[in-house]
Write a protein that holds these residues in place. Structure first.
Motif, mmCIF file in Angstrom:
data_model
loop_
_atom_site.group_PDB
_atom_site.id
_atom_site.type_symbol
_atom_site.label_atom_id
_atom_site.label_comp_id
_atom_site.label_asym_id
_atom_site.label_seq_id
_atom_site.Cartn_x
_atom_site.Cartn_y
_atom_site.Cartn_z
ATOM 1 N N VAL A 1 0.842 -1.204 0.000
ATOM 2 C CA VAL A 1 0.000 0.000 0.000
ATOM 3 C C VAL A 1 0.874 1.250 0.000
ATOM 4 C CG1 VAL A 1 -1.702 1.320 1.309
ATOM 5 C CG2 VAL A 1 -1.944 -1.162 1.092
ATOM 6 N N LEU A 2 1.894 1.263 0.855
ATOM 7 C CA LEU A 2 2.789 2.416 0.906
ATOM 8 C C LEU A 2 3.527 2.600 -0.412
ATOM 9 C CD1 LEU A 2 4.208 4.695 2.407
ATOM 10 C CD2 LEU A 2 5.835 3.017 3.304
ATOM 11 N N ALA A 3 4.005 1.508 -1.003
ATOM 12 C CA ALA A 3 4.735 1.596 -2.267
ATOM 13 C C ALA A 3 3.848 2.147 -3.372
ATOM 14 C CB ALA A 3 5.278 0.224 -2.658
ATOM 15 N N LEU A 4 2.603 1.713 -3.423
ATOM 16 C CA LEU A 4 1.694 2.169 -4.470
ATOM 17 C C LEU A 4 1.325 3.639 -4.282
ATOM 18 C CD1 LEU A 4 -0.603 -0.958 -4.780
ATOM 19 C CD2 LEU A 4 1.075 -0.139 -6.438
ATOM 20 N N VAL A 5 1.167 4.074 -3.049
ATOM 21 C CA VAL A 5 0.884 5.488 -2.792
ATOM 22 C C VAL A 5 2.088 6.350 -3.175
ATOM 23 C CG1 VAL A 5 0.415 7.193 -0.988
ATOM 24 C CG2 VAL A 5 -0.815 5.015 -1.000
ATOM 25 N N GLY A 6 3.273 5.875 -2.856
ATOM 26 C CA GLY A 6 4.473 6.659 -3.102
ATOM 27 C C GLY A 6 4.915 6.716 -4.543
ATOM 28 N N VAL A 7 4.380 5.819 -5.402
ATOM 29 C CA VAL A 7 4.828 5.790 -6.790
ATOM 30 C C VAL A 7 4.475 7.075 -7.519
ATOM 31 C CG1 VAL A 7 2.791 4.794 -7.922
ATOM 32 C CG2 VAL A 7 5.082 4.173 -8.716
ATOM 33 N N VAL A 8 3.515 7.836 -6.994
ATOM 34 C CA VAL A 8 3.153 9.109 -7.631
ATOM 35 C C VAL A 8 4.314 10.096 -7.582
ATOM 36 C CG1 VAL A 8 2.225 10.192 -5.530
ATOM 37 C CG2 VAL A 8 1.314 10.838 -7.757
#
Length: 261
Positions: free
Chosen positions: A176-183
Motif C-alpha cells: 500500500v505504501l509503495a503504491l501510494v508513493g509511486v506518484v
C-alpha cells in the motif's frame, strides 16, 4: 543443489509459457537466481571499468562546467535507477497484493535496499556536483526535494515491513505504501519542466537528439548498464536470503542448508 534443480524436470514437455511460470515458485527461482548472480557481477565490474575510463579520461572536458561535470557518469545512472527500481518495487508489491504470490512480495522487499542505496548515491553525488556548479551543497530545489522524498519512501517501506512480525501483513502494508508513493516518481522526472528549478534539464530525451558529445553519452549509457547489472545481482542475492528465511521450514530449504554445510 541437485535435489532443487531436478524437482521440476517432470514438466519438461509442458508448453513454453508454463515452463516459465514455474519460476514463480521460490523453490524453482532460487537456483536460477544463484546461477545468474556471478555473471551479472562480472558484467557489472567489466562495464564499470569501461564506463569509468570513458567518463574520467576519454570524454572531453565540458566547456561550461569543466571537469566537475564528470560526476554525471555516476550521478545520472544512479538517479535513473533510483526511480526505476521504485517503480519495479511498487509493481512487484502490487502483484503480490493482488495475486497473493509469495515470490512477488519477496522481490519487492529485496528491491527496496538497493533502491535506497542508489537514491542516496544520487543525492550524494548531486551534492558534489552542486557545490562547484551552484555554489551550495544543497538547495531546496524541486528535483532534489522530490528525490529526497523518494529516499524517505524507501526507508519507510523497509521500516514498515520490519515493524510487522507477520510477513503476510508486512507485505500488504508495504505494498500500500509503495503504491501510494509511486506518484512521486513522475514528479521527480518532470520537476524541471513543471517548475523553475536550478537543476538543469535532461540532456537525453526520446523526443530529440542528445545534447551531449557522443563519447559522453556512450560513457553514461555504459555506466547505466553497469549499475543496472549490479542492482539486479544485489537484488537477487538479497532475494535468495529472503527466500531461505521465509521458507526455512520447508523440506527443500532444509536439504539445501544441509548440503551447504
Amino acid at each position: 543443489m541437485l535435489s532443487i534443480r531436478t524437482t521440476y524436470t517432470a514438466d519438461a514437455g509442458a508448453p513454453r509459457t508454463g515452463r516459465w511460470l514455474r519460476y514463480a515458485a521460490p523453490q524453482a527461482f532460487f537456483p536460477l537466481a544463484g546461477r545468474a548472480i556471478p555473471w551479472l557481477l562480472a558484467a557489472a565490474l567489466l562495464l564499470s571499468a569501461i564506463g569509468l575510463y570513458i567518463g574520467l579520461f576519454a570524454a572531453p572536458t565540458d566547456f561550461q562546467q569543466g571537469d566537475a561535470y564528470r560526476i554525471i557518469f555516476v550521478h545520472v545512472p544512479a538517479a535513473w535507477l533510483s526511480m526505476l527500481i521504485y517503480v519495479a518495487m511498487a509493481f512487484w508489491a502490487a502483484v503480490g497484493l493482488v495475486l497473493n504470490t509469495r515470490l512477488s512480495s519477496m522481490m519487492a522487499s529485496a528491491l527496496a535496499p538497493t533502491g535506497a542505496l542508489f537514491t542516496f548515491l544520487a543525492l550524494w553525488t548531486g551534492a558534489l556536483w552542486g557545490k562547484p556548479t551552484w555554489g551550495a551543497w544543497w538547495v531546496w530545489d524541486a528535483r532534489l526535494t522530490s528525490e529526497l522524498i523518494l529516499l524517505f519512501l524507501y526507508i519507510g517501506f523497509m521500516a514498515l515491513q520490519a515493524a510487522i512480525s507477520d510477513p503476510r501483513r508486512a507485505d500488504r502494508a508495504g505494498a500500500v505504501l509503495a503504491l501510494v508513493g509511486v506518484v512521486n516518481v513522475p514528479v521527480i522526472y518532470f520537476s524541471v519542466q513543471w517548475w523553475n528549478t536550478l537543476h538543469q534539464g535532461s540532456s537525453i530525451s526520446l523526443r530529440s537528439a542528445p545534447t551531449m558529445a557522443t563519447l559522453m553519452l556512450q560513457g553514461m549509457l555504459i555506466m547505466t548498464l553497469a549499475l543496472w547489472a549490479y542492482a539486479i545481482a544485489a537484488t537477487l542475492q538479497r532475494l535468495r536470503a529472503i527466500v531461505l528465511e521465509r521458507e526455512r521450514h520447508t523440506d527443500w530449504v532444509q536439504r539445501y542448508v544441509t548440503e551447504q554445510r
